[in-house]
Design an enzyme around this catalytic site. Structure first.
Site, PDB file in Angstrom:
ATOM      1  N   ASP A 183       0.830  -1.202   0.000  1.00 47.87           N
ATOM      2  CA  ASP A 183       0.000   0.000   0.000  1.00 47.87           C
ATOM      3  C   ASP A 183       0.867   1.255   0.000  1.00 47.87           C
ATOM      4  O   ASP A 183       0.583   2.222  -0.716  1.00 47.87           O
ATOM      5  CB  ASP A 183      -0.896   0.018   1.244  1.00 47.87           C
ATOM      6  CG  ASP A 183      -2.197  -0.749   1.052  1.00 47.87           C
ATOM      7  OD1 ASP A 183      -2.634  -0.888  -0.110  1.00 47.87           O
ATOM      8  OD2 ASP A 183      -2.770  -1.200   2.041  1.00 47.87           O
ATOM      9  N   LEU A 184       1.906   1.255   0.826  1.00 49.37           N
ATOM     10  CA  LEU A 184       2.762   2.438   0.947  1.00 49.37           C
ATOM     11  C   LEU A 184       3.570   2.669  -0.321  1.00 49.37           C
ATOM     12  O   LEU A 184       3.729   3.809  -0.771  1.00 49.37           O
ATOM     13  CB  LEU A 184       3.673   2.295   2.165  1.00 49.37           C
ATOM     14  CG  LEU A 184       2.934   2.133   3.500  1.00 49.37           C
ATOM     15  CD1 LEU A 184       3.920   1.909   4.641  1.00 49.37           C
ATOM     16  CD2 LEU A 184       2.059   3.334   3.790  1.00 49.37           C
TER      17      LEU A 184
END
Length: 411
Positions: A183-184
């Site tokens: 996600d990051l």
């Protein structure tokens, strides 16, 4: 749309962002933009808002309003204004379209095609704002055999190859990273692509659609491991804390715990050996070069473990620092925020909500000499800014806002 920013020295002052995303990848990207000075309107469903508001404990307790927001939510929603609009209602979708008409950037992470039925897909928004940079964040991109699937970080760490090289090969079950790194990664790539597209927009007046997926981001972040496979043809395996291309570069036990030692070149290896090993050890043909150390990894590891057994953690770290060999402890999260270097860099930022409640957050990590990041707003409570934003941006009257609330369009 006139900016309400009171921090004009930020890099993105005056840039307006409509954030229809939730959970982590999209909000991470928009928080980066917000920290750099963009005005970000976080559009949330009145019935609960961003999913991560309830991803706890721990929670930030708000005794005044009887609301609880999870720490997970606060990590990615600083510097934003929360606007509760039900986009499934025609009047709600129309409000969002009016906000988009004056925005520079729109970020969304609905399922592929999910916004089309509301008239909020890229083609529809482009009709009212051809300059808009419209960023879609998905699990598997806008096309292809998996495009219809929902995408979650854990799934993509597995499908994107990361879990196949994480953890120890002799411990059975593959391991994910301890943070939602996919996600990051995706949030970071989205922010970079948005800024590139924003520059293009400023030069040409042309907007565009950005297709940013967790799958593509994770594959790109395989970095040297992906390159090693493409060039060498060998499939990388789990190696625990060992490095596939540099030796010694791993965790070692000492008398009272563990340390990380990272000898990135032959000079550093020789400097370490001078301090901990018998004379001439660094010149041993088995270990003299990094290539030979890789071939004789197990033998070298056994020797180093033996040499280090008489040192405490503090002793070996001081010794290696003095001789220029990179080494460090394995800190807990508590240790991290107590670390004097982390404190010197100002990595903890406490921000007050409108009701005075203090929310601790982690700072934007880049120091910018001319246009530093700004910290203007704590992660907002659900719908904290709905009326203010609609009055300020769309010139809605208090009566109109009240009627829309009564109709369930606003929260």
């Amino acid at each position: 749309m006139e900016s309400s920013s009171n921090h004009p020295n930020t890099a993105l002052a005056g840039v307006k962002v409509l954030d229809l995303s939730r959970v982590l990848a999209g909000p991470w990207a928009t928080q980066i933009l917000a920290d750099l000075g963009a005005e970000v309107f976080k559009i949330e469903n009145p019935k609960g808002g961003d999913d991560t508001r309830v991803w706890g404990p721990p929670f930030v307790d708000d005794e005044v309003n009887n609301r609880r927001d999870a720490a997970y939510y606060t990590c990615a929603n600083r510097n934003k204004e929360s606007v509760c609009i039900d986009l499934s209602k025609p009047d709600g979708a129309e409000l969002i379209k009016r906000l988009a008409a004056e925005a520079d950037i729109l970020v969304e992470n609905f399922k592929v095609g999910g916004l089309k039925k509301y008239g909020l897909d890229y083609d529809s928004i482009k009709e009212v704002n051809p300059r808009i940079v419209y960023c879609s964040v998905t699990g598997f991109s806008q096309s292809g055999p998996y495009a219809h699937r929902p995408g979650y970080d854990f799934l993509l760490q597995g499908m994107g190859g990361l879990m196949s090289i994480t953890g120890n090969s002799d411990e059975g079950e593959p391991l994910k990273a301890g943070v939602a790194v996919c996600d990051l990664f995706t949030g970071m790539y989205a922010a970079v692509a948005i800024l590139a597209a924003l520059n293009h927009q400023r030069v040409t007046g042309e907007g565009q659609h950005l297709d940013c997926s967790l799958m593509a981001s994770q594959v790109a972040m395989l970095a040297n491991q992906g390159a090693s496979f493409l060039i060498g043809g060998q499939v990388p395996k789990q190696m625990g804390n060992k490095h596939p291309s540099v030796v010694p570069y791993q965790v070692f036990p000492v008398a009272d715990g563990h340390v990380i030692i990272t000898c990135g070149n032959d000079r550093q290896f020789a400097a370490m050996c001078k301090e901990i090993a018998p004379p001439g050890f660094a010149e041993d043909p088995r270990f003299a070069t990094n290539e030979m150390r890789i071939l004789n990894r197990d033998a070298l590891e056994s020797e180093i473990i033996n040499f280090l057994s008489c040192f405490t953690r503090s002793e070996i770290l001081m010794l290696l620092e003095n001789c220029g060999v990179p080494a460090g402890p394995i800190n807990s999260i508590s240790d991290v925020f107590d670390d004097p270097q982390v404190q010197e860099m100002g990595m903890r930022i406490d921000l007050d909500r409108k009701d005075g409640q203090k929310i601790p957050t982690v700072a934007f990590p880049v120091q910018m000499s001319a246009t530093p990041a700004a910290y203007l707003k704590a992660p907002p409570t659900l719908g904290a800014d709905t009326a203010e934003v609609l009055e300020r941006r769309l010139n809605l009257s208090k009566r109109e806002i009240s009627e829309l609330r009564s109709a369930g369009v606003l929260g």
